[in-house]
Design an enzyme around this catalytic site. Structure first.
Site, short mmCIF file in Angstrom:
data_model
loop_
_atom_site.label_atom_id
_atom_site.label_comp_id
_atom_site.label_asym_id
_atom_site.label_seq_id
_atom_site.Cartn_x
_atom_site.Cartn_y
_atom_site.Cartn_z
N ARG B 50 4.45 8.75 -4.54
CA ARG B 50 5.40 7.68 -4.23
C ARG B 50 5.00 6.44 -5.01
NH1 ARG B 50 6.19 7.03 1.93
NH2 ARG B 50 4.33 8.24 2.38
N ASP B 52 4.97 2.89 -6.89
CA ASP B 52 5.48 1.56 -6.54
C ASP B 52 6.50 1.05 -7.56
OD1 ASP B 52 4.14 1.00 -4.17
OD2 ASP B 52 2.37 0.18 -5.20
N ARG B 200 -4.45 0.75 -9.69
CA ARG B 200 -4.24 -0.64 -10.11
C ARG B 200 -5.43 -1.50 -9.66
NH1 ARG B 200 1.54 -1.90 -7.89
NH2 ARG B 200 0.94 -4.00 -8.53
#
Lengths: 268, 268
Positions: B50, B52, B200
């Site tokens: 999923r 972002d 990230r």
């Protein structure tokens, strides 16, 4: 006057092309506006190649004459800041001081272009506008063999736009290599100068060879026909990148050079 | 029901993320709409990760259950045609028939991500939105050394978003390699699953190491702190690409698998 040489990257998709025109935003205009904002100077800059609308650059070379001396570092940062503020898709990769004898267009010894084709079944999502999408399977080795029939000094009438303003259709093509990496087919072209639409005409014609519709001999015959109608369909601008310009280590006087160099435009 | 496995590419910049949400267009929604247009089926598809908002994919994997049997070739073409018509930046790279035991999310053995940093002085023109622009000089060898302190089975509390819904912060990181090619620094990460914002968070922390502000030991200490506040700034989504998912050759029954596999989400 203080002359600066700049190396410029741009995404050509939102521009009418390199050259300032009435009908929309140009890369040249974007840089000239940034120079005005940064320095107050109203300038007319010159690029090594007048790329068409939609054509990209990783290494366009430009010269600009400013009224006062700048540190190249500060000039680069100031121009990039103004380009960014204006929402331009243009970046100044490098700035150096240049002699008055340096001319981005007329001093150029060799120009290097890249044409990118993505050959696969699915349309492009990440690379939309950044490559030519070709749904058919292509044989890059046949493309490369066909490309070799074009290398050398030839009358390239077949491969230039009807709008080409060059005096002569004769050019010396130093390199036209076709390589593949996965779905990506890259055509790398080098010459002192190119005719208008020459590389896109090559790409469109080499595609026919890659698909098996033309043999390398057909490509050679198209060249020898010296007839625009013998050319394959011109490939879209999306895949074309102006990569690099080579200059002499000692930049010669422009007046001397125009006698020995063909001064036609580079409108690939 | 006929189950299909699809490999999907997308440019995440115009989407709220993979998952259908109230607040804007999602990649999942775009594909579900294309399936509805092509087949008349109202479906809820599942993706392996999923991602972002702003995160891209070259190899997201999806499964979808359709009411009738399709040739995978025709289904791919129909979905791509509808996606293109709708102006989506989503492409279906491959479609295959899948067993009912194949689940894009729960059958995944390993997920592979790429994080791209462009380290140079000039802002990005061609790669805007497709990489993280870092104006500072970076030492990728220090980044790679720092990354190796994160490889293995660890409590990654430091490197997960406060919004992460996973039950456990423990993950096994199989690979975190940093390489450079010119201005481009690539971080490649592999694990069975990742925590929300984990990659990230890695990228933002490794940047500090690359700039010389943190040593590899500082990165190890941040991991060992098991404290979100010890993490470097989270890197922007622009540079992150979901590349590939590995599955067992023989797809096991999903009910069996959920007992042996951590079922947390992959919200990198």
């Amino acid at each position: 006057m203080f002359r600066y040489r700049m190396i410029v990257e741009y995404d050509g998709s939102q521009y009418v092309g390199w050259q300032r025109q009435e009908n929309g935003p140009s890369v040249q205009g974007a840089i000239e506006k940034a120079i005005l904002s940064a320095s107050g100077d109203v300038v007319s800059i010159r690029g090594a190649g007048r790329t068409d609308s939609g054509v990209h650059a990783m290494g366009q070379v430009v010269h600009a004459d400013l009224s006062r001396e700048w540190s190249p570092f500060k000039l680069q940062n100031a121009l990039n800041a103004h380009l960014r503020l204006a929402g331009e898709r243009v970046a100044i990769l490098d700035v150096t001081s240049a002699s008055e004898f340096f001319d981005a267009r007329f001093s150029a010894l060799r120009r290097h272009y890249l044409y990118r084709i993505i050959s696969r079944r699915a349309p492009l999502a990440l690379e939309a506008g950044k490559a030519w999408f070709v749904a058919k399977t292509m044989d890059h080795e046949v493309m490369h063999a066909a490309a070799q029939t074009l290398v050398g000094k030839h009358d390239f009438t077949t491969f230039r736009s009807a709008h080409c303003q060059a005096n002569s259709p004769v050019r010396t093509l130093d390199r036209l290599d076709v390589t593949r990496s996965g779905d990506l087919i890259e055509i790398r072209a080098t010459a002192q100068s190119f005719l208008h639409n020459q590389i896109r005409s090559f790409a469109g014609t080499l595609k026919l060879a890659g698909e098996g519709r033309w043999t390398p001999d057909d490509v050679r015959a198209a060249l020898e026909a010296r007839d625009r109608k013998a050319c394959g369909p011109v490939a879209p601008p999306d895949g074309l990148y102006f990569m690099q310009v080579d200059y002499p280590d000692v930049i010669v006087d422009r007046r001397q050079e125009t006698e020995t160099t063909d001064d036609d435009d580079d409108l690939s």
